[in-house]
Design a protein around this motif. Structure first.
Motif, short mmCIF file in Angstrom:
data_model
loop_
_atom_site.label_atom_id
_atom_site.label_comp_id
_atom_site.label_asym_id
_atom_site.label_seq_id
_atom_site.Cartn_x
_atom_site.Cartn_y
_atom_site.Cartn_z
N ILE A 45 0.86 -1.04 -0.07
CA ILE A 45 0.04 -0.08 0.07
C ILE A 45 0.93 1.26 -0.04
CG2 ILE A 45 -1.53 1.28 1.22
CD1 ILE A 45 -2.73 -1.35 2.52
N LYS A 46 0.64 2.15 -0.95
CA LYS A 46 1.52 3.37 -1.13
C LYS A 46 1.35 4.14 0.24
CE LYS A 46 2.10 7.30 -3.97
NZ LYS A 46 1.77 8.34 -5.18
N GLY A 47 2.51 4.55 0.77
CA GLY A 47 2.62 5.26 2.05
C GLY A 47 2.56 4.65 3.19
N LEU A 48 2.32 3.32 3.32
CA LEU A 48 2.46 2.35 4.71
C LEU A 48 3.72 2.45 5.24
CD1 LEU A 48 0.73 0.99 6.64
CD2 LEU A 48 0.43 -1.27 4.97
N THR A 49 4.65 2.13 4.12
CA THR A 49 6.01 1.93 4.87
C THR A 49 6.55 3.35 5.60
OG1 THR A 49 6.74 0.61 3.02
CG2 THR A 49 8.48 1.63 4.19
N ASP A 50 6.01 4.45 5.00
CA ASP A 50 6.36 5.77 5.92
C ASP A 50 5.77 6.12 7.19
OD1 ASP A 50 7.70 6.45 3.35
OD2 ASP A 50 5.82 7.46 2.64
N VAL A 51 5.08 5.15 7.48
CA VAL A 51 4.19 5.20 8.74
C VAL A 51 4.20 4.02 9.48
CG1 VAL A 51 2.53 6.95 7.91
CG2 VAL A 51 1.80 4.68 7.81
N TYR A 52 4.68 2.97 9.16
CA TYR A 52 4.78 1.85 9.98
C TYR A 52 5.92 1.86 11.03
CZ TYR A 52 5.55 -3.33 10.58
OH TYR A 52 5.81 -4.54 11.39
N GLY A 53 5.42 1.50 12.20
CA GLY A 53 6.15 1.67 13.35
C GLY A 53 6.46 3.10 13.99
#
Length: 301
Positions: A117-125
């Motif tokens: 999902i675009k952008g999920l890596t940026d907010v994960y954690g």
């Protein structure tokens, strides 16, 4: 040198097993590549006396305390192959080292598959998490988006309801809900959106909204989602360890697998992914390994 045990993995499970075995005067090597799965998060929660500690600081303190037991050593490396049988295992690493050991403990955890999902890596954690018990308190009373589908949607809604009533379900495609599950969510005023997610918008890791492909934007300050995982190493399978249908290593109450001399503990053996649970399983595996070593030594005299 033949060690009593080689522990593959240096997270809470592997470290607690090393502590138990070190205190039991057993020679141990902990092989860990230093890329913990929870390195993406800022804090570890729910661990008595260590609540809110960073994952890196947790490991630093653990290694410092374990260093008092000189029979335990650490190798920052990656195990890539293992051969042999109970009492004579040989573990080879990426850096060309070979360790010989009587017993093996797999504390290899799980690895996240790429987030699609675009952008999920940026907010994960940072503002997107997977475990309400680990991070629900920090998001109490806040508007949350939960990215799940089917029975997981009603389950997560019930669990999160103790922290907040402001819950929106995004199924990112077909919702896989039964009529009864839809009605249950509706009764609790929990909206469900089945449009695919276009992107997650955030600022410095803090989610601001989830944008759907049908044009709807859902404002939120936190996300919970179900990650896609794979086991941290294929070495247990290569040795012949048995697995459950859901991909976890099968163990007994003290971490013993079906392969003689081989143990496992932590996230690779359970779907309850909490640091304190992994540590407790590592402790039990350490007890099991120590008991087995002592019994073998006793019989051989």
């Amino acid at each position: 040198m033949t060690h009593d045990c080689v522990i593959i993995g240096g997270g809470p499970a592997g470290l607690n097993a090393a502590l138990v075995l070190g205190r039991a005067r057993k020679s141990v090597v902990v092989i860990d590549e230093g890329r913990a799965r929870n390195r993406v998060t800022r804090e570890t929660h729910g661990f008595l006396t260590r609540d809110s500690i960073s994952p890196s600081e947790f490991r630093r303190i653990a290694k410092e305390q374990i260093s008092a037991y000189h029979s335990v050593t650490f190798a920052e490396d990656t195990a890539i192959s293992i051969t042999g049988t109970d009492g004579d295992f040989h573990i080879k690493t990426v850096q060309g080292q070979t360790f010989q050991s009587k017993k093996v403990l797999f504390a290899i955890g799980m690895k996240d598959l790429p987030l699609d999902i675009k952008g999920l890596t940026d907010v994960y954690g940072k503002s997107a998490f997977i475990c309400p018990y680990c991070d629900g308190w920090e998001l109490r009373d806040q508007p949350l988006v939960v990215i799940v589908k089917g029975a997981d949607a009603t389950h997560m809604a019930r669990v999160l309801s103790g922290w907040t009533k402001k819950i929106t379900i995004c199924t990112n495609g077909s919702d896989d809900l039964t009529d009864a599950q839809r009605e249950e969510l509706n009764q609790h005023n929990i909206p469900v959106y089945d449009s695919p997610i276009q992107s997650i918008e955030s600022d410095n890791g803090m989610v601001q909204q989830v944008v759907l492909k049908d044009g709807i934007s859902i404002v939120c300050t936190g996300i919970f989602f179900r990650p896609k995982l794979m086991i941290g190493s294929d070495l247990p399978q290569a040795l012949g360890c048995e697995f459950t249908e859901t991909g976890t290593v099968i163990i007994d109450n003290l971490g013993k697998t079906n392969v003689p001399g081989v143990y496992s503990a932590g996230d690779a053996t359970t779907h309850l992914h909490q640091a304190i649970i992994a540590a407790s399983m590592g402790s039990l595996a350490g007890v099991g390994i120590n008991n087995e070593l002592n019994e073998e030594a006793w019989r051989n005299i």
